[in-house]
Design an enzyme around this catalytic site. Structure first.
Site, PDB file in Angstrom:
ATOM      1  N   ASP A 117      70.207 -58.564  33.213  1.00  0.00           N
ATOM      2  CA  ASP A 117      68.963 -58.703  32.446  1.00  0.00           C
ATOM      3  C   ASP A 117      69.143 -59.902  31.545  1.00  0.00           C
ATOM      4  O   ASP A 117      70.272 -60.233  31.154  1.00  0.00           O
ATOM      5  CB  ASP A 117      68.682 -57.480  31.573  1.00  0.00           C
ATOM      6  N   CYS A 169      58.283 -72.878  46.037  1.00  0.00           N
ATOM      7  CA  CYS A 169      57.976 -71.565  45.450  1.00  0.00           C
ATOM      8  C   CYS A 169      56.612 -71.088  45.936  1.00  0.00           C
ATOM      9  O   CYS A 169      55.665 -71.875  46.037  1.00  0.00           O
ATOM     10  CB  CYS A 169      57.981 -71.691  43.933  1.00  0.00           C
TER      11      CYS A 169
END
Lengths: 370, 370
Positions: free
Chosen positions: B262, B300
């Site tokens: 994270d 992307c």
């Protein structure tokens, strides 16, 4: 641009407006995307909510990103990524309200940028040129927005200049890909408004806007002028009430025969925590929503109401989370989109009066005065 | 909670982690939703990007909205509307970094709220109780995060306390619906880290985290400790490297056998205009993007890259539009999600080393040092 009135119910009209980038049913509300984005919501959601026409602003786009970049991008549609219809306000209102106005002459408006103080000049011709070059579907003419209150002389003077500028705008046109709408001024003076309508109606505009309202005048003045002007505008052209407004104002204006609206209220209110519900507005900040696990509006089927509670939205808001603005904006724009859809359905069924009465009765029950 | 390592490639592991609210493939990255929302992105998009596990934080949730409201709502899932897996950090780190720490005793941590200065106390037992009561899928134990630099004695002391607190956390458990992960401390001292792993491994935790890294130590220290700890942790339990990190850090840690990550980097950077691309980071503020009508990353396929140019994103950013944060966050989280997906695919094919080399070569080519 094509416009067709399909059904009338009293003076209220149901119609379709078609432009280069799609079509929209009317009466319609245009979300405000001043800088080429509707604050807090991405275009895909705007589309999903049923909006196919949004508003942007020449004054803002001229300052940022500027004409050159918009043109290099191939226009406002490729630049912003919005694929639907775009109407741009000319920026006349912003020059008055936001920038440091320097001087109005017969030529146009001299002003200073609210961003860096740099000096600029807008002429009616330049605004049309800008709108055509960035390829908007509907461009508004440059007008002189009469403030409230204004003397009869002042209102007359600025109305007459607005008409002269409208004529210059028409002459400056080079394409019909960008429709141009004129703006009716004249303050709160009936004869000035009528004179303005009379003169503008003779010119080949694709639509007509009612400007200079919602600038501080009492409600009944606004309604009176709206009714008067709408009743005299050409039947076959769209009518746009600029900068209006609250749900109750929209209902009044639709009743008077107005087809198009824009206002920052749903988006700005959302960012301030004020949410529209079928039983009135609520302010999500209020402590009473701390433990309220019901949706903002149980009758609403927006993403926010389907998934989140008032307690969660309050938590996000008081915690300063950006997601409060996002979820609130989705709800308020959905509420407005739904209101316009219901209005159109009611007109189609010949039940606009009934709808208006029922909506307002419920809306004014004010569940939330929070 | 169930965890299964399905494929190994060197020390890198591909696995599946199943909890009460769904499952996630590992190695995975958890978007940070400190206050019960990932800043700038709605849950539906988080899900669409392929994330099924997000991180929240006991310290923040305890202060706002508080345990009572979360319980009344029926837990964190009904309250936030997120339907996937949730892991909560205990808040030990936040107490050190954000709040005004008052005192650490053997009992727990006394601290002052960063919001209003009010005084509070967290014990290991309370943190587990909180996590169980709000119904998270994975709760982290309360630990004493060793700062950097720290003396051997200090690091030893706080590591030993962390182990004692871990034992108390285990004893405080009342349900297996909320899995509890222990946290390995010990600073940059090999023997302390090994001792900590040895003691924690004997306790019935569902997973183990490597804490106290990415707190200012040199990169090679972080990588060394990560490799050392990961190599000694139980094979059959998930390994979570807390607060890490940059793409290159994640690749190093995956290579060492870490399964979960994270970090605020993708979301916080997005709000500051720093965007990840396959050729390195760019800062969208840079003047060179003014006329750059290509997407952030041509490779992307996120919503932002599919629909908007660098020039538009720059325009939104420099204009202070909230939509800059939204679109940038969508891109960065998508980039991280894609990176983790590619990592998993590479491990499954036994080609992790090749993928890592290729990724880093391209990523460090630094198209944009803007």
């Amino acid at each position: 641009m094509e416009f067709q009135v399909i059904r009338k119910d009293g003076n209220a009209r149901y119609g379709i407006l078609r432009g280069t980038h799609g079509e929209t049913e009317t009466p319609c509300f245009m979300p405000v995307g001043t800088l080429g984005a509707v604050k807090g919501v991405t275009w895909d959601r705007i589309g999903q909510m049923g909006y196919s026409l949004v508003l942007s602003n020449v004054y803002h786009l001229y300052l940022r990103p500027g004409l050159e970049i918009l043109q290099e991008a191939g226009g406002i549609h490729p630049f912003t990524g919005w694929k639907g219809l775009i109407l741009t306000d000319s920026g006349g209102f912003q020059v008055f309200s936001l920038s440091k106005l320097m001087k109005i002459t017969e030529d146009g408006i001299y002003f200073k940028s609210h961003i860096d103080g740099s000096e600029h000049f807008f002429s009616p011709e330049f605004v049309v040129e800008f709108e055509e070059k960035i390829g908007v579907d509907i461009g508004m003419v440059l007008d002189e927005c009469t403030p409230y209150p204004a003397t009869y002389e002042y209102a007359k003077h600025s109305m007459e200049r607005t008409v002269r500028w409208a004529l210059r705008s028409i002459r400056a046109r080079t394409t019909d890909k960008t429709a141009i709408f004129a703006i009716v001024q004249g303050g709160v003076y009936n004869d000035l408004r009528l004179k303005c309508v009379e003169m503008l109606s003779e010119l080949p505009f694709e639509g007509f806007a009612i400007g200079g309202l919602s600038v501080g005048e009492p409600k009944d003045e606004m309604y009176r002028i709206t009714r008067l002007v709408a009743s005299q505008l050409p039947e076959d052209k769209p009518r746009y009430l600029m900068g209006v407004g609250k749900p109750e104002d929209i209902l009044e204006a639709v009743e008077a025969g107005v087809d198009m609206f824009d206002c920052v209220i749903p988006t700005r209110n959302a960012r301030n925590g004020t949410l529209f519900t079928s039983r009135g507005k609520i302010n999500i900040k209020a402590a009473k929503f701390k433990r309220d696990f019901s949706p903002v509006d149980p009758e609403c089927d927006c993403y926010t109401c389907k998934n989140f509670s008032r307690a969660y939205l309050r938590h996000l808001y008081v915690s300063g989370e950006i997601n409060a603005a996002i979820l609130n904006t989705i709800h308020n724009l959905h509420f407005y989109g739904r209101l316009m859809k219901d209005i159109r359905e009611a007109i189609k069924k010949g039940k606009f009066q009934e709808f208006k009465r029922n909506f307002l009765e419920k809306y004014s029950s004010q569940e939330g005065s929070g």
